[in-house]
Design an enzyme around this catalytic site. Sequence first.
Site, PDB file in Angstrom:
ATOM      1  N   GLY A   1      -1.017  41.445  39.203  1.00 19.43           N
ATOM      2  CA  GLY A   1       0.406  41.290  39.506  1.00 19.43           C
ATOM      3  C   GLY A   1       1.119  42.620  39.655  1.00 19.43           C
ATOM      4  O   GLY A   1       1.982  42.783  40.524  1.00 19.43           O
TER       5      GLY A   1
ATOM      6  N   THR B   1     -13.330  47.946  47.618  1.00 14.06           N
ATOM      7  CA  THR B   1     -14.223  46.777  47.633  1.00 14.06           C
ATOM      8  C   THR B   1     -13.681  45.719  46.680  1.00 14.06           C
ATOM      9  O   THR B   1     -13.445  46.004  45.506  1.00 14.06           O
ATOM     10  CB  THR B   1     -15.644  47.196  47.187  1.00 14.06           C
ATOM     11  OG1 THR B   1     -16.092  48.206  48.100  1.00 14.06           O
ATOM     12  CG2 THR B   1     -16.603  46.024  47.197  1.00 14.06           C
TER      13      THR B   1
ATOM     14  N   CYS C   1       4.517  47.247  24.426  1.00 14.13           N
ATOM     15  CA  CYS C   1       4.033  48.338  25.278  1.00 14.13           C
ATOM     16  C   CYS C   1       2.515  48.332  25.251  1.00 14.13           C
ATOM     17  O   CYS C   1       1.908  47.751  24.372  1.00 14.13           O
ATOM     18  CB  CYS C   1       4.499  49.684  24.743  1.00 14.13           C
ATOM     19  SG  CYS C   1       6.252  49.752  24.450  1.00 14.13           S
TER      20      CYS C   1
ATOM     21  N   SER D   1      -0.829  36.467  39.914  1.00 13.75           N
ATOM     22  CA  SER D   1      -1.863  37.173  39.149  1.00 13.75           C
ATOM     23  C   SER D   1      -2.863  36.181  38.573  1.00 13.75           C
ATOM     24  O   SER D   1      -2.468  35.157  37.996  1.00 13.75           O
ATOM     25  CB  SER D   1      -1.192  37.961  38.018  1.00 13.75           C
ATOM     26  OG  SER D   1      -2.146  38.504  37.154  1.00 13.75           O
TER      27      SER D   1
ATOM     28  N   HIS E   1      -5.028  36.286  35.937  1.00 13.98           N
ATOM     29  CA  HIS E   1      -5.202  36.011  34.498  1.00 13.98           C
ATOM     30  C   HIS E   1      -4.011  35.301  33.878  1.00 13.98           C
ATOM     31  O   HIS E   1      -4.079  34.866  32.726  1.00 13.98           O
ATOM     32  CB  HIS E   1      -5.531  37.300  33.734  1.00 13.98           C
ATOM     33  CG  HIS E   1      -4.404  38.253  33.538  1.00 13.98           C
ATOM     34  ND1 HIS E   1      -3.883  38.531  32.293  1.00 13.98           N
ATOM     35  CD2 HIS E   1      -3.701  39.010  34.408  1.00 13.98           C
ATOM     36  CE1 HIS E   1      -2.907  39.424  32.415  1.00 13.98           C
ATOM     37  NE2 HIS E   1      -2.784  39.737  33.684  1.00 13.98           N
TER      38      HIS E   1
ATOM     39  N   GLN F   1       4.473  34.702  36.410  1.00 14.78           N
ATOM     40  CA  GLN F   1       4.482  33.746  35.289  1.00 14.78           C
ATOM     41  C   GLN F   1       4.697  32.311  35.757  1.00 14.78           C
ATOM     42  O   GLN F   1       4.385  31.372  35.022  1.00 14.78           O
ATOM     43  CB  GLN F   1       5.589  34.124  34.288  1.00 14.78           C
ATOM     44  CG  GLN F   1       5.368  35.441  33.572  1.00 14.78           C
ATOM     45  CD  GLN F   1       4.217  35.392  32.569  1.00 14.78           C
ATOM     46  OE1 GLN F   1       3.676  34.323  32.238  1.00 14.78           O
ATOM     47  NE2 GLN F   1       3.825  36.558  32.081  1.00 14.78           N
TER      48      GLN F   1
HETATM   49  N1  PLP Z   1       5.142  40.314  36.470  1.00 15.21           N
HETATM   50  C1  PLP Z   1       5.356  39.571  35.382  1.00 15.21           C
HETATM   51  C2  PLP Z   1       6.552  38.675  35.333  1.00 15.21           C
HETATM   52  C3  PLP Z   1       4.485  39.634  34.301  1.00 15.21           C
HETATM   53  O1  PLP Z   1       4.717  38.900  33.224  1.00 15.21           O
HETATM   54  C4  PLP Z   1       3.365  40.491  34.379  1.00 15.21           C
HETATM   55  C5  PLP Z   1       2.453  40.643  33.248  1.00 15.21           C
HETATM   56  O2  PLP Z   1       2.771  40.347  32.118  1.00 15.21           O
HETATM   57  C6  PLP Z   1       3.166  41.236  35.558  1.00 15.21           C
HETATM   58  C7  PLP Z   1       4.076  41.129  36.582  1.00 15.21           C
HETATM   59  C8  PLP Z   1       1.980  42.124  35.726  1.00 15.21           C
HETATM   60  O3  PLP Z   1       0.844  41.333  36.011  1.00 15.21           O
HETATM   61  P1  PLP Z   1      -0.641  41.906  35.764  1.00 15.21           P
HETATM   62  O4  PLP Z   1      -0.887  41.855  34.302  1.00 15.21           O
HETATM   63  O5  PLP Z   1      -1.522  40.964  36.526  1.00 15.21           O
HETATM   64  O6  PLP Z   1      -0.675  43.276  36.306  1.00 15.21           O
END
Ligand code: PLP
Length: 397
Positions: A95, A251, A332, A212, A214, A192
Amino acid sequence: MQLAGTVGIVSDDRAHYIVRMPPPRPPPVYLDANATEPLRPDARVAIAAALDVTGNPSSVHGAGRAARRIMEDSREALAARFGARPADLVFTSGGTEADALAIHALGSGRRLIIGATEHDAVCAAAPGAAVLPVDHNGTADLDALASLLAGGPPALVCLMLANNETGAIQPVADAARLCDRYGARLHVDAVQAAGRMATDLRVLGADSMAISSHKLGGPAGAGALMLASAVSSIAPLIAGGGQERGRRGGTPPVAVIAGFAAAAEASGDADVLAPLRDAAERAAVARGAVVCGGAAPRLPNTTSLALPGVRADAQVIALDLAGVAVSAGAACSSGKVAVSHVLQAMGLGPLAGEAIRVSLPWNATMADVEAFAVAYSRMAVRLARETSDAGRRTFVD
Ligand code: PLP
């Protein structure tokens, strides 16, 4: 072999030793899905199958074509699931990269406007952006957006679909109509939201959308930027070997992408989790908690619970020791806890440093919630007493 939970026998070829064993611990209750979701079984199967395929999807031989087939099938599944054409979906590492790519590519030469409760992935990629305020429940102020858009050159607006800390759902489709009216572009961070509520780029009417793997029950290591067809030829952030039609070099991790697509297909919405989330909330409120942003439309799996006078990190540690994993508003990467900029933007004052996030994973059960309720109750009573003994707090059980 373990005896009576406290001593056990360990053997090697020469002797048996009696050793002290740690007391058996109940399995941890995992309520931190917004940090990362447990892997879905379908994703595990897809990953295992894809790991058996050796080949670089850029290679022209049969092995390469087999890997490419997996990737393109995954691309089609994800595009269909989230409302884009397969050719308009760019795979990324997650993400964060998808947000950064969108801002780099769609924001070039434009002013940036971001919601006050955006994730750091957006904030860090948009330094100096104008900030769109939110109300007490964390909902973006669209009148303020109209004024910002009316008062300057074309902009890129970044507005998340659902907030990672409170679950607050933003009026993205309305924001998209405003952006259209003022010639602005709209990027939506749906990291999310995807897999937990209806999430469709076309229906939202945005120019781009980040998701994203995961966060929806796939493995970490993949994400995607989905683009509206009109803006789908974008400049890369990472050029490299020209993969992803020149929009993202490198890749791709084929097995991770296969797991991503399988998880997305297995995810519906998370409505079944709402009664569990509500039960967790009721238990916490009975012990003095305040639900942050509780009146906003929210993701069904998420709640932000502030315990007045008790620091968030102390709550997280106490619950962890009781076998319940939650997080503070914002953690953090160092593991330290910062005061939540999201809750601050909502005007919650000191509560911004006193809120934990409880986010139920796709496989949560009522037994998890009951364990949380017991642990929360003990934690609240103990920390309230300690804090009031230290003279910082008046709340008592
Ligand atoms: N955007 C939001 C709203 C998120 O909650 C997060 C991760 O917590 C991200 C972006 C970043 O995603 P990633 O962990 O896949 O880099």
